[in-house]
Design a protein around this motif. Structure first.
Motif, PDB file in Angstrom:
ATOM      1  N   VAL A   1      10.628   4.566   4.288  1.00 21.34           N
ATOM      2  CA  VAL A   1       9.846   4.270   2.955  1.00 21.34           C
ATOM      3  C   VAL A   1       8.569   4.638   3.242  1.00 21.34           C
ATOM      4  CG1 VAL A   1       8.905   2.307   1.589  1.00 21.34           C
ATOM      5  CG2 VAL A   1      11.278   2.351   2.452  1.00 21.34           C
ATOM      6  N   TYR A   2       7.918   4.531   4.324  1.00 17.82           N
ATOM      7  CA  TYR A   2       6.559   5.216   4.346  1.00 17.82           C
ATOM      8  C   TYR A   2       6.303   6.649   4.311  1.00 17.82           C
ATOM      9  CZ  TYR A   2       2.027   6.063   6.604  1.00 17.82           C
ATOM     10  OH  TYR A   2       0.757   6.674   6.900  1.00 17.82           O
ATOM     11  N   HIS A   3       7.378   7.299   4.927  1.00 24.96           N
ATOM     12  CA  HIS A   3       7.335   8.684   4.783  1.00 24.96           C
ATOM     13  C   HIS A   3       7.641   9.300   3.525  1.00 24.96           C
ATOM     14  CE1 HIS A   3       6.786   8.077   9.305  1.00 24.96           C
ATOM     15  NE2 HIS A   3       5.857   9.144   9.228  1.00 24.96           N
ATOM     16  N   HIS A   4       8.038   8.452   2.628  1.00 23.82           N
ATOM     17  CA  HIS A   4       8.855   9.129   1.448  1.00 23.82           C
ATOM     18  C   HIS A   4       8.250   8.356   0.371  1.00 23.82           C
ATOM     19  CE1 HIS A   4      12.147  10.232   4.108  1.00 23.82           C
ATOM     20  NE2 HIS A   4      12.175  11.278   3.491  1.00 23.82           N
ATOM     21  N   ILE A   5       6.819   7.717   0.287  1.00 23.96           N
ATOM     22  CA  ILE A   5       6.562   6.925  -0.560  1.00 23.96           C
ATOM     23  C   ILE A   5       5.939   7.693  -1.748  1.00 23.96           C
ATOM     24  CG2 ILE A   5       4.079   6.816   0.565  1.00 23.96           C
ATOM     25  CD1 ILE A   5       6.033   4.011  -1.073  1.00 23.96           C
TER      26      ILE A   5
ATOM     27  N   GLU B   1       8.130  -0.661  -3.192  1.00 25.79           N
ATOM     28  CA  GLU B   1       8.101  -0.022  -1.697  1.00 25.79           C
ATOM     29  C   GLU B   1       6.843  -0.430  -1.144  1.00 25.79           C
ATOM     30  OE1 GLU B   1       9.175   4.085  -2.625  1.00 25.79           O
ATOM     31  OE2 GLU B   1      10.768   3.599  -4.112  1.00 25.79           O
ATOM     32  N   THR B   2       5.677  -0.258  -2.043  1.00 25.97           N
ATOM     33  CA  THR B   2       4.294  -0.483  -1.492  1.00 25.97           C
ATOM     34  C   THR B   2       4.162  -2.078  -0.889  1.00 25.97           C
ATOM     35  OG1 THR B   2       3.451  -0.766  -3.673  1.00 25.97           O
ATOM     36  CG2 THR B   2       3.301   1.330  -2.925  1.00 25.97           C
ATOM     37  N   LEU B   3       4.792  -3.057  -1.686  1.00 23.85           N
ATOM     38  CA  LEU B   3       4.877  -4.198  -1.302  1.00 23.85           C
ATOM     39  C   LEU B   3       5.760  -4.302   0.143  1.00 23.85           C
ATOM     40  CD1 LEU B   3       4.317  -7.245  -1.768  1.00 23.85           C
ATOM     41  CD2 LEU B   3       6.571  -7.338  -2.750  1.00 23.85           C
ATOM     42  N   PHE B   4       6.689  -3.736   0.324  1.00 27.11           N
ATOM     43  CA  PHE B   4       7.691  -3.737   1.384  1.00 27.11           C
ATOM     44  C   PHE B   4       6.909  -3.223   2.739  1.00 27.11           C
ATOM     45  CE2 PHE B   4      10.959  -1.393   4.128  1.00 27.11           C
ATOM     46  CZ  PHE B   4      11.441  -2.415   4.741  1.00 27.11           C
TER      47      PHE B   4
ATOM     48  N   GLU C   1      -1.442  -1.448   6.295  1.00 25.40           N
ATOM     49  CA  GLU C   1      -2.819  -1.269   5.840  1.00 25.40           C
ATOM     50  C   GLU C   1      -2.884  -0.053   4.359  1.00 25.40           C
ATOM     51  OE1 GLU C   1      -5.340   0.238   8.880  1.00 25.40           O
ATOM     52  OE2 GLU C   1      -5.349  -1.757   9.706  1.00 25.40           O
ATOM     53  N   LYS C   2      -1.979   0.769   4.780  1.00 25.40           N
ATOM     54  CA  LYS C   2      -1.644   1.735   3.570  1.00 25.40           C
ATOM     55  C   LYS C   2      -0.952   1.106   2.249  1.00 25.40           C
ATOM     56  CE  LYS C   2      -3.649   5.605   5.413  1.00 25.40           C
ATOM     57  NZ  LYS C   2      -2.608   6.769   5.767  1.00 25.40           N
ATOM     58  N   GLY C   3      -0.049   0.510   2.973  1.00 20.89           N
ATOM     59  CA  GLY C   3       1.037  -0.030   1.656  1.00 20.89           C
ATOM     60  C   GLY C   3      -0.056  -1.287   0.940  1.00 20.89           C
ATOM     61  N   ARG C   4      -0.858  -1.962   1.629  1.00 23.09           N
ATOM     62  CA  ARG C   4      -1.619  -3.162   0.738  1.00 23.09           C
ATOM     63  C   ARG C   4      -2.417  -2.311  -0.108  1.00 23.09           C
ATOM     64  NH1 ARG C   4      -3.205  -8.235   2.395  1.00 23.09           N
ATOM     65  NH2 ARG C   4      -5.209  -8.863   1.279  1.00 23.09           N
TER      66      ARG C   4
END
Length: 445
Positions: free
Chosen positions: A47-51, A66-69, A88-91
Motif C-alpha cells: 500500500v505504501y509503495h503504490h499509494i 489506504e491512507t488510514l491503513f 507519519e506519511k499516511g497520517r
C-alpha cells in the motif's frame, strides 16, 4: 484482491477485529501467527509503495481507506520498524484526503449515500484508535466528520434510518459489525456520533452494536461536539447540491449540483419523496456495474431518476465505465418559504451535447402540512421536434399524478436497493413536444 490497495487495506483492518477476538484461542498457533504477520507486513509495504495511484489517479474512498491503513499502521503494528515512517506519511495524507473529499457543508465528492457511509465507518475506526493512543487527528478531521454525520442524519428517515438510494450503491459495507439490514444506517451513524459527542444518536442494542466494536463506549473520545438534532423545514447543502424539506410526515430530497468532481449518475434535479418512512418517489439505484450496456444506461442514467429527459437522451453523455462527459451543472438553486408552502427553484445546464444553451428549470411547490407537491419543468432552447419526458418512479398506487397533458404513459420500471438485485416499479411519464410540463403529485391516505 491482492493487487488493489484498498482491498488489501480493508482485509488487514478486518483481520484486526478477528485477531483481537481470537487472541487467546489455542487455534492461533505460533505458526499461524507468523504467517499472518508476514501478510500484514507485505500488505503495508504494498500500500505504501503504490499509494500514488489512489491519491492522484482515483482520489475517492480508495485514497481515504489506504491512507488510514498507513496512518494506523504504527499503532497497530509497532514492532514493524517501517511503520513509523509509513504512519507519519499516511497520517498527513489521510488528513489531506478528508479535508479535500468532504466538502465544507459535510457532503462527499462521490455523490453517493453508501460511499459516504463507508467514509463514516473509516472515520469511526480512525478517530477511535487515535484517541485511545493519545494521538488524535487534526481538528479539521473532527470538523469534517461532524459535518458529514450531520448531512447523513438529516437525510435519514426517523422510522427506519434509511436514506435515499442516491448515487453509486454497490453494496460496499467495509465493517459489517451489526445484524441490521444493509439499508439501515443507524449503527454507523450512531457509532461516530458516540465518538464525537459521547451520546447515542439512536437507542437500542442493535443500533449500539457497532459503537461497542469501534470502542466508542469505553474509549476516550467524545464530547467534542453537542449531540445532533433532526432539523425541520428547509435545509440546504449547496456544495454537494442537496436541498431538503422535512415535515413530520414527509421528506423531500432534491439534487441540484454544480460539479467540480466526477458525477456518479446523470440525475440533476432528481426529486426523492418519502411519506411516513416510505420511499414513495424513489431513485432507481445502481443494480450492477458489469452488465449489458442498456441496463447500465438505465440505472446510472437519467431514466431511473425523477427528473426530465429529452427523448432517450441522458442529461450527460455516457463515457467508458464510470465516466460521464458533458457534465450537467447547476446554474442556480434556492429554497424559500411562504405561509402555506415551501418553494424550490433550480436551474441546470444539461444535454449540452445536443445543444450548448439547453437549460432545465424546475420549480417545486410543497404544500405545508399536506403530502402534495406541484412540479413545474421547463426546457429552454430545446432542439426542435424533440420530445420532453418528465419521469416519476413509484412502487405502489398511493402516489397520484395530475397533469393537463394527455400524453402520459405508465410502464414497467426498475429499482435496485441491494447490489445485483432489482425489483419492478411503476414508471409514470408525461411527454410533450412543447417546452414545459406541469404536474401535481399527492399521496392518497
Amino acid at each position: 484482491n491482492w493487487r488493489c490497495s484498498q482491498e488489501i487495506s480493508l482485509r488487514i483492518l478486518n483481520w484486526c477485529f478477528a485477531l483481537q477476538f481470537y487472541k487467546n484461542s489455542a487455534a492461533l498457533t505460533e505458526e499461524r501467527w507468523n504467517k499472518i504477520q508476514h501478510v500484514i507486513y507485505w500488505s503495508l509495504h504494498h500500500v505504501y509503495h503504490h499509494i500514488d495511484f489512489s491519491r492522484i489517479a482515483v482520489r475517492n474512498n480508495h485514497a481515504i481507506t489506504e491512507t488510514l491503513f498507513l496512518a494506523l499502521g504504527h499503532m497497530l503494528f509497532p514492532y514493524i520498524p517501517e511503520t513509523k515512517k509509513w504512519s507519519e506519511k499516511g497520517r498527513k495524507w489521510f488528513e489531506q484526503e478528508i479535508d479535500y473529499q468532504i466538502y465544507k457543508d459535510g457532503t462527499f465528492l462521490q455523490f453517493s449515500m453508501n460511499y459516504h457511509r463507508v467514509v463514516i465507518q473509516l472515520l469511526s475506526l480512525g478517530i477511535s484508535l487515535t484517541e485511545i493512543h493519545g494521538k488524535p487527528f487534526s481538528d479539521r478531521v473532527y470538523l469534517k466528520a461532524h459535518k458529514s454525520l450531520n448531512f447523513l442524519y438529516q437525510c435519514a428517515q426517523n422510522e427506519t434510518a434509511h436514506l435515499p438510494n442516491y448515487g453509486a450503491n454497490d453494496g460496499a459495507w467495509f465493517f459489517p459489525l451489526s445484524d441490521t439490514d444493509y439499508s439501515n444506517f443507524s449503527p454507523q451513524l450512531n457509532a461516530l456520533h458516540r465518538i464525537l459527542t459521547g451520546k447515542s444518536l439512536y437507542e437500542g442494542a442493535t443500533a449500539g452494536e457497532e459503537a461497542l466494536w469501534m470502542g466508542a463506549i469505553n474509549g476516550k473520545a467524545g464530547k467534542r461536539f453537542s449531540p445532533l438534532e433532526k432539523s425541520m423545514g428547509t435545509m440546504e447543502f449547496p456544495k454537494g447540491g442537496y436541498y431538503l424539506i422535512r415535515e413530520p410526515d414527509t421528506f423531500t430530497f432534491i439534487k441540484c449540483g454544480r460539479y467540480k468532481d466526477r458525477p456518479s449518475h446523470a440525475d440533476n434535479l432528481h426529486m426523492d419523496v418519502w411519506y411516513k418512512g416510505r420511499n414513495v418517489l424513489c431513485d432507481g439505484g445502481s443494480y450492477k456495474y458489469n452488465t449489458d450496456e442498456e441496463t447500465v444506461k438505465y440505472f446510472a442514467g437519467t431514466e431511473s431518476h425523477n427528473t426530465v429527459m429529452l427523448a432517450d437522451h441522458d442529461q450527460m453523455l455516457k463515457g467508458p465505465r464510470f465516466i460521464w462527459l458533458n457534465w450537467s451543472q447547476a446554474l442556480q438553486a434556492d429554497l424559500s418559504e411562504t405561509e402555506g408552502h415551501y418553494i424550490f427553484r433550480g436551474e441546470v445546464s444539461c444535454f449540452s451535447y445536443l445543444g450548448k444553451e439547453i437549460v432545465h428549470r424546475r420549480k417545486i411547490i410543497k404544500t405545508k402540512g399536506k403530502p402534495e407537491w406541484k412540479v413545474e419543468d421547463e426546457i429552454l432552447h430545446k432542439p426542435e421536434g424533440m420530445k420532453m419526458r418528465q419521469l416519476w418512479h413509484h412502487v405502489d398506487g398511493s402516489v397520484k399524478f395530475v397533469s393537463p397533458l394527455t400524453d402520459s404513459v405508465i410502464k414497467e420500471g426498475w429499482r435496485s436497493r441491494y447490489y445485483g438485485v432489482k425489483e419492478k416499479t411503476m414508471q409514470t411519464e408525461f411527454r410533450t413536444n412543447k417546452d414545459n410540463i406541469e404536474t401535481t403529485i399527492y399521496i392518497e391516505e
